[in-house]
Design an enzyme around this catalytic site. Structure first.
Site, PDB file in Angstrom:
ATOM      1  N   HIS A 189      23.701  23.575 -13.020  1.00 46.41           N
ATOM      2  CA  HIS A 189      22.197  23.495 -13.749  1.00 46.41           C
ATOM      3  C   HIS A 189      22.175  22.474 -14.707  1.00 46.41           C
ATOM      4  O   HIS A 189      21.490  21.846 -14.967  1.00 46.41           O
ATOM      5  CB  HIS A 189      21.770  24.925 -13.816  1.00 46.41           C
ATOM      6  CG  HIS A 189      21.330  25.596 -12.762  1.00 46.41           C
ATOM      7  ND1 HIS A 189      22.147  26.437 -12.245  1.00 46.41           N
ATOM      8  CD2 HIS A 189      20.273  25.426 -11.741  1.00 46.41           C
ATOM      9  CE1 HIS A 189      21.715  26.947 -11.118  1.00 46.41           C
ATOM     10  NE2 HIS A 189      20.327  26.183 -10.710  1.00 46.41           N
ATOM     11  N   GLU A 431      18.846  30.353   1.015  1.00 48.70           N
ATOM     12  CA  GLU A 431      20.176  29.817   0.220  1.00 48.70           C
ATOM     13  C   GLU A 431      21.176  30.578   0.709  1.00 48.70           C
ATOM     14  O   GLU A 431      22.624  30.325   0.632  1.00 48.70           O
ATOM     15  CB  GLU A 431      20.124  30.356  -1.346  1.00 48.70           C
ATOM     16  CG  GLU A 431      18.794  29.829  -1.768  1.00 48.70           C
ATOM     17  CD  GLU A 431      18.661  29.964  -3.292  1.00 48.70           C
ATOM     18  OE1 GLU A 431      19.014  29.016  -4.267  1.00 48.70           O
ATOM     19  OE2 GLU A 431      18.221  31.057  -3.870  1.00 48.70           O
ATOM     20  N   ASP A 455      22.722  26.080  -3.290  1.00 47.35           N
ATOM     21  CA  ASP A 455      23.399  27.304  -3.084  1.00 47.35           C
ATOM     22  C   ASP A 455      23.617  27.537  -1.517  1.00 47.35           C
ATOM     23  O   ASP A 455      24.737  28.220  -1.172  1.00 47.35           O
ATOM     24  CB  ASP A 455      22.358  28.276  -3.442  1.00 47.35           C
ATOM     25  CG  ASP A 455      22.509  28.611  -5.009  1.00 47.35           C
ATOM     26  OD1 ASP A 455      23.685  28.687  -5.445  1.00 47.35           O
ATOM     27  OD2 ASP A 455      21.513  28.860  -5.701  1.00 47.35           O
ATOM     28  N   CYS A 502      14.383  22.295  -1.408  1.00 47.69           N
ATOM     29  CA  CYS A 502      14.080  22.093  -2.578  1.00 47.69           C
ATOM     30  C   CYS A 502      15.336  21.792  -3.219  1.00 47.69           C
ATOM     31  O   CYS A 502      15.321  21.699  -4.451  1.00 47.69           O
ATOM     32  CB  CYS A 502      12.916  23.106  -3.139  1.00 47.69           C
ATOM     33  SG  CYS A 502      13.964  24.866  -3.349  1.00 47.69           S
TER      34      CYS A 502
HETATM   35  C1  PEP Z   1      19.134  25.673  -4.688  1.00 50.20           C
HETATM   36  O1  PEP Z   1      20.264  26.639  -4.619  1.00 50.20           O
HETATM   37  O2  PEP Z   1      19.426  24.450  -3.862  1.00 50.20           O
HETATM   38  C2  PEP Z   1      18.175  25.526  -5.633  1.00 50.20           C
HETATM   39  C3  PEP Z   1      17.152  25.009  -5.349  1.00 50.20           C
HETATM   40  O3  PEP Z   1      18.008  26.603  -6.739  1.00 50.20           O
HETATM   41  P1  PEP Z   1      19.201  26.497  -7.899  1.00 50.20           P
HETATM   42  O4  PEP Z   1      19.727  25.078  -7.803  1.00 50.20           O
HETATM   43  O5  PEP Z   1      18.383  26.550  -9.039  1.00 50.20           O
HETATM   44  O6  PEP Z   1      20.050  27.481  -7.732  1.00 50.20           O
HETATM   45 MG    MG Z   2      19.696  28.444  -5.652  1.00 51.12          MG
END
Ligand code: PEP
Ligand code: MG
Length: 574
Positions: A189, A431, A455, A502
């Site tokens: 993140h 995910e 994920d 996303c």
């Molecule tokens: C993902 O896992 O692709 C996602 C968009 O969520 P995050 O990156 O916040 O885990």
């Molecule tokens: Mg995620």
């Protein structure tokens, strides 16, 4: 000195090094001699005085920048000057006799535990305040400097062993020229935030912290993945030119920011934005994106020292909705766990946090926190076009259970005569591979879904998305990823439900072109990726996208797919 790292946020920066090493308390001897008591009394009182001065300074700064947060430091001052606590600490110093830092650690830890064990979520949050105040006194006691990334004195390259997402989120965007860390992967993140802030970042340079000192000059080339410390004059000039050239390309692409996301054959594509907060910089994208495809609500929980109340959340969600007017904002419910920790929640340490009590699983355990968020979301739903999305869904039971809590909140609000949108769409993230395999059944239970490729890749490839030592196994272009997403897209299409992307792949022009060929028409990405994707769309036809998808689905290794997508993107963006 030249180092190789993982370039996770593109760009080039030259500047002075700022070494970020947050203070970690190390205790000395527990017992002291009777003759040392007076000195420890004085040192403790001085530390409290300095801590009060620091907190007042912070209050002043915060009152100007973010008045809502200034209250936190007032609360810390109350804890710090609490007569009963000071009395307990002095008693330990004078009667045991115990060293001042030990006394502080003992007394504050007792209160931390006391609050952590309480049933009430709000009371549990207090525990982080005690920890914060304790750390402040212990840092002053140790004579260590106060460090913060929120308020850098001058432009600098930030070097850290590791950056928590909360460190990165609070970063002084004006002065942070680049980020370099020893740990982290491309979908950590911190990397995602660095990209959204458009700060060049190089992660995974093992041992670099031992090589840098404050003020050293460095070049971060986060295009090629290179870090150069103490470069010669010639090299410095070369990189200044490269930085200028990259800036020109960026500027040119940026012109595509506001164009309509329509393909060369007039097919309309949804280009949405991923956000993590509602500050002006993030909401700026409202002017040129179709909506918010992913609002990472957990960042709201990670920034403060206490959990946001229902009203605070309501205000934040409403602000996002008002900025986007009739366009959709998809609010993802709390996705805590993995690399995202919330100081005020005091979560138990887990061996495998990404496989542990994360996101929805945690919400099912802390239903008070979950329902507070659901109520805030429902209340804000009358102020715009809100949709709700549940993360880390693994089964139909997960979906039903999450919807059950949502229904409870709906009924509560109804009985309290509080308005909300009864038709608010409810969706899930794809995910966990298990739910992708079950896509057809899952699609029947929800209004929409969005693929979290970050994920999905982590769980499909069984590779920790943060661990630089296995970064080569984190293959987003693995054929299994495309085949699974293709099957999921077909299942949602059969059910007549929308499926978007996303995760980070949703902002990658080559991958987006292939996904369009699989029938996906909606993508959500960090604002920085919008111009590149829109630019690519202006050159792509549906027929070409389908050909590309068919080719990708025939290939059998990640390397082959990477090559094909890279060539396609280069052609489309030329
Ligand atoms: C993902 O896992 O692709 C996602 C968009 O969520 P995050 O990156 O916040 O885990
Ligand atoms: Mg995620």
């Amino acid at each position: 000195m030249v180092f190789q790292g993982l370039p996770v946020s593109r760009g080039i920066a030259l500047g002075r090094v700022f070494v970020y090493a947050p203070f970690k308390a190390r205790m000395g001897e527990r017992s002291i001699g009777g003759e040392d008591r007076a000195a420890h009394n004085i040192r403790f009182n001085e530390a409290v005085k300095q801590a009060v001065a620091e907190l007042r300074e912070l209050q002043k700064k915060m009152a100007a920048a973010d008045p809502g947060k200034a209250g936190i430091f007032e609360a810390h001052e109350d804890i710090l000057t609490d007569v009963a606590i000071i009395e307990e600490i002095l008693t330990l110093i004078n009667e045991e006799p115990c060293a001042g830092d030990y006394a502080v650690e003992t007394v504050y830890s007792k209160y931390e535990k006391l609050f952590a064990d309480m049933d009430d979520d709000i009371m549990q949050e207090r525990c982080a305040d005690f920890r914060d105040v304790k750390n402040r006194i212990l840092r002053i006691w140790a004579g260590a400097e106060q460090q913060s990334l929120a308020d850098l004195e001058e432009p600098a390259l930030i070097f850290a062993h590791d950056l928590l997402p909360s460190d990165t989120a609070a970063l002084d965007r004006k002065n942070a020229l680049a980020i370099v860390t020893e740990t982290g992967g491309s979908t950590s993140h911190s990397a995602i935030i660095a990209r959204s802030y458009e700060i060049p970042a190089l992660l995974g340079i093992t041992g670099v912290m031992a090589q840098v000192t404050n003020g050293m000059f460095g070049v971060v080339d986060a295009l090629e993945g290179k870090l150069i410390l103490n470069p010669g004059e010639g090299e410095r000039k070369k990189y200044e030119q490269k930085r200028a050239e990259y800036g020109r390309i960026l500027e040119e692409t940026r012109r595509f920011r506001s164009v309509e996301p329509v393909m060369a054959d007039d097919t309309a594509i949804g280009v949405y934005c991923n956000i993590g907060s509602v500050n002006d910089e993030e909401l700026e994208a409202a002017a040129w994106t179709g909506g918010v495809g992913l609002f990472r609500s957990e960042f709201l929980f990670m920034q403060g020292k206490t959990l946001p109340s229902e009203n605070e959340q309501f205000r934040v969600y409403t602000k996002a909705l008002e900025a986007y007017g009739s366009r959709q904002v998809i609010l993802r419910t709390l996705d805590i766990g993995g690399d995202k920790t919330v100081e005020s929640m005091d979560l138990p340490k887990e061996e495998n946090p990404f496989l542990g009590c994360r996101a929805l699983r945690l919400c099912f355990q802390r239903t008070g926190i979950f329902k507070t968020q659901l109520r805030a979301a429902l209340r804000s739903s009358v102020h715009g076009n809100l949709a709700l999305m549940f993360p880390m869904v693994g089964s139909l039971e997960d979906i039903r259970r999450a919807k059950h809590y949502l229904e409870e909140c709906r009924q509560e609000l109804e009985s309290e005569n509080i308005p909300f949108n009864k038709n608010m769409p409810v969706g899930i993230m794809i995910e966990i591979p298990a739910i992708a395999v079950m896509a057809e059944a899952a699609a029947k239970e929800v209004d929409f879904a969005s693929v979290g490729t970050n994920d999905l890749c982590q769980y499909l490839m069984a590779v920790d998305r943060l661990n630089p030592h296995v970064a080569s196994y984190y293959q987003s272009c693995h054929p299994a990823m495309f085949r699974l997403i293709n099957q999921t897209a077909a299942a949602f299409e059969r059910e007549g439900k929308s499926l978007s992307i996303c995760g980070e792949m949703g902002g990658d022009p080559g991958a987006v072109a292939a996904f369009i060929g699989m029938g996906i028409k909606k993508f959500s990405m960090t604002a920085a990726n919008v111009p590149g994707v829109k630019r690519m769309l202006t050159r792509l036809t549906l027929a070409d996208a389908r050909k590309l998808a068919a080719r990708v689905l025939r290939l059998t290794t990640a390397l082959q797919i990477e090559d094909v997508l890279k060539t396609a993107a280069e052609k489309l963006l030329a």
